[in-house]
Design an enzyme around this catalytic site. Structure first.
Site, PDB file in Angstrom:
ATOM      1  N   PRO A 164      -0.986   2.252 -12.183  1.00  0.00           N
ATOM      2  CA  PRO A 164      -0.129   1.219 -11.597  1.00  0.00           C
ATOM      3  C   PRO A 164      -0.526   0.959 -10.140  1.00  0.00           C
ATOM      4  O   PRO A 164      -0.114   1.675  -9.229  1.00  0.00           O
ATOM      5  CB  PRO A 164       1.276   1.828 -11.700  1.00  0.00           C
ATOM      6  CG  PRO A 164       1.047   3.313 -11.699  1.00  0.00           C
ATOM      7  CD  PRO A 164      -0.285   3.543 -12.351  1.00  0.00           C
ATOM      8  N   ASP A 339      -2.440   4.177  -6.010  1.00  0.00           N
ATOM      9  CA  ASP A 339      -1.825   4.578  -7.277  1.00  0.00           C
ATOM     10  C   ASP A 339      -0.347   4.863  -7.028  1.00  0.00           C
ATOM     11  O   ASP A 339      -0.001   5.797  -6.307  1.00  0.00           O
ATOM     12  CB  ASP A 339      -2.549   5.834  -7.794  1.00  0.00           C
ATOM     13  CG  ASP A 339      -2.099   6.236  -9.193  1.00  0.00           C
ATOM     14  OD1 ASP A 339      -1.004   5.823  -9.622  1.00  0.00           O
ATOM     15  OD2 ASP A 339      -2.855   6.978  -9.861  1.00  0.00           O
ATOM     16  N   HIS A 340       0.517   4.061  -7.655  1.00  0.00           N
ATOM     17  CA  HIS A 340       1.952   4.199  -7.416  1.00  0.00           C
ATOM     18  C   HIS A 340       2.519   5.470  -8.030  1.00  0.00           C
ATOM     19  O   HIS A 340       3.667   5.855  -7.735  1.00  0.00           O
ATOM     20  CB  HIS A 340       2.703   2.981  -7.972  1.00  0.00           C
ATOM     21  CG  HIS A 340       3.841   2.541  -7.109  1.00  0.00           C
ATOM     22  ND1 HIS A 340       4.768   3.419  -6.578  1.00  0.00           N
ATOM     23  CD2 HIS A 340       4.223   1.316  -6.672  1.00  0.00           C
ATOM     24  CE1 HIS A 340       5.660   2.753  -5.872  1.00  0.00           C
ATOM     25  NE2 HIS A 340       5.348   1.479  -5.908  1.00  0.00           N
ATOM     26  N   ARG A 341       1.762   6.151  -8.885  1.00  0.00           N
ATOM     27  CA  ARG A 341       2.220   7.432  -9.409  1.00  0.00           C
ATOM     28  C   ARG A 341       2.116   8.525  -8.353  1.00  0.00           C
ATOM     29  O   ARG A 341       2.791   9.552  -8.442  1.00  0.00           O
ATOM     30  CB  ARG A 341       1.380   7.839 -10.636  1.00  0.00           C
ATOM     31  CG  ARG A 341       1.469   6.856 -11.798  1.00  0.00           C
ATOM     32  CD  ARG A 341       0.476   7.211 -12.876  1.00  0.00           C
ATOM     33  NE  ARG A 341      -0.908   7.176 -12.388  1.00  0.00           N
ATOM     34  CZ  ARG A 341      -1.963   7.460 -13.139  1.00  0.00           C
ATOM     35  NH1 ARG A 341      -1.801   7.813 -14.410  1.00  0.00           N
ATOM     36  NH2 ARG A 341      -3.178   7.404 -12.623  1.00  0.00           N
TER      37      ARG A 341
END
Length: 367
Positions: A164, A339-341
């Site tokens: 994401p 990376d939104h994680r």
């Protein structure tokens, strides 16, 4: 339980086997008989203990996706070094072997592709749609993809589908950095060295990591792996793709050391003379298209890294100074893809603000 319609009578009740037998022995026997008719599941074998080289009882310690990639590309896993725990061969190892071509199985040794194991089959909904057939119209040409281009296409598609991405762009006033670069290049001229704008950018990206460790991390199967050393991967365009040689411990190196190493790595990358350890182990990537006159762009994250920064051209344009007066300024846009994680938007914005501050006060990069 019985469901009856209006006017229907319940059928005569049938005694269960337990009630008919009247004692626990008969009941247990009936249960056992019923159970024996079912096929007993095969006992799961105990996991073999791994050796020092990452193999267990002659088998490679590798995940199903690693074995599938190796099988599809005729890779000999005995020639691939494992960088995972206990020497386990992980996906980045086979990707690197594909790029380098060092573990290719000879044609006469290539085995027939076995039937895919059930656990390797991906759900139909997640499988990519097949590419359309070529039109073969007059004047068209179908050019076969090289192995490198196929690997790049697969990795970039996988990254965009699985990671994401979020983006953050800052506009940097580069006047002070350009003036310092000119001054330093004058002093380095006798030594035959010349600093580039990208050298300043990589140094700033590496130094700004302090206090923003999520930008220098990897997304792994066991969690987020934070790195204390900044290994700067830099995208180098090749004729049939690109490669990302790595400047190890970039934050601790001087601008002149970064300049020398980046030029050496880029030159040998274009000549195909890089060693595997020189393009593996990156923790953050920089991609520069400023030399092509690109005003702004966003890059795709190089998995399993948390971030990549896109560097655009320096453009001369009018800006307002602290007195609200229009003055000419040299500006450059930097765009973070993260990376939104691993990190959230606020972390990305704060990190890019620090990169901007270092480039606008470039003396901080040489002290």
């Amino acid at each position: 339980a019985v469901i009856l319609g209006e006017g229907e009578e319940a059928p005569a009740r049938q005694e269960s086997a337990a009630e008919a037998g009247g004692d626990g022995e008969d009941s247990g026997g009936a249960t056992a008989t019923a159970t024996e008719t079912e096929e007993a599941p095969a006992e799961e074998p105990a996991a073999p203990s791994p050796g020092a080289d990452g193999r267990a009882n002659g088998n490679f310690r590798a995940s199903p996706i690693v074995r599938r990639i190796a099988r599809e590309n005729d890779l000999d896993l005995s020639r691939v070094g494992g960088s995972g725990p206990h020497g386990r061969i992980v996906e980045r190892d086979v990707r690197a072997a594909l790029e380098s071509g060092t573990a290719q199985r000879p044609a006469e040794e290539a085995p027939a592709a076995p039937e895919a194991a059930p656990q390797e089959a991906a759900p139909a909904a997640s499988q990519a749609a097949p590419a359309p057939q070529p039109t073969r119209e007059a004047g068209t040409e179908v050019r076969e993809m090289t192995r490198m281009r196929r690997v790049i296409a697969e990795r970039m598609q996988q990254s965009k589908q699985e990671v994401p991405h979020f983006y953050a762009t800052v506009e940097v006033r580069m006047d002070e950095a350009l003036a310092l670069r000119k001054q330093l290049n004058g002093a380095l001229e006798a030594q035959g060295q010349k600093l580039s704008v990208n050298d300043f950018v990589m140094k700033a990206i590496a130094v700004a990591i302090k206090g923003h460790q999520n930008m220098n991390a990897l997304y792994t199967s066991e969690g987020i792996e934070l790195h204390g050393t900044v290994n700067m991967a830099m995208a180098v365009a090749l004729e049939d793709g690109l490669i990302t040689p790595v400047i190890k411990d970039c934050a601790r190196k001087t601008l002149s050391a970064i300049s020398q190493e980046s030029k050496d790595l880029a030159g040998r990358a274009r000549d195909g003379k890089l060693q595997p350890d020189e393009y593996q182990g990156g923790t953050i990537t920089v991609s520069n298209m400023g030399m092509f006159g690109v005003e702004s762009f966003s890059a795709i994250i190089n998995q399993p890294q948390a971030a990549i920064i896109a560097v655009s051209s320096i453009i001369k344009r009018p800006v307002y100074d602290e007195n609200d007066e229009l003055v000419p300024a040299s500006t450059m846009k930097l765009t973070l893809s993260a990376d939104h994680r691993i990190a959230n938007g606020a972390e990305g914005a704060q990190y890019m603000a620090e990169v901007q501050r270092l480039l606008e006060e470039p003396m901080l990069l040489v002290v």
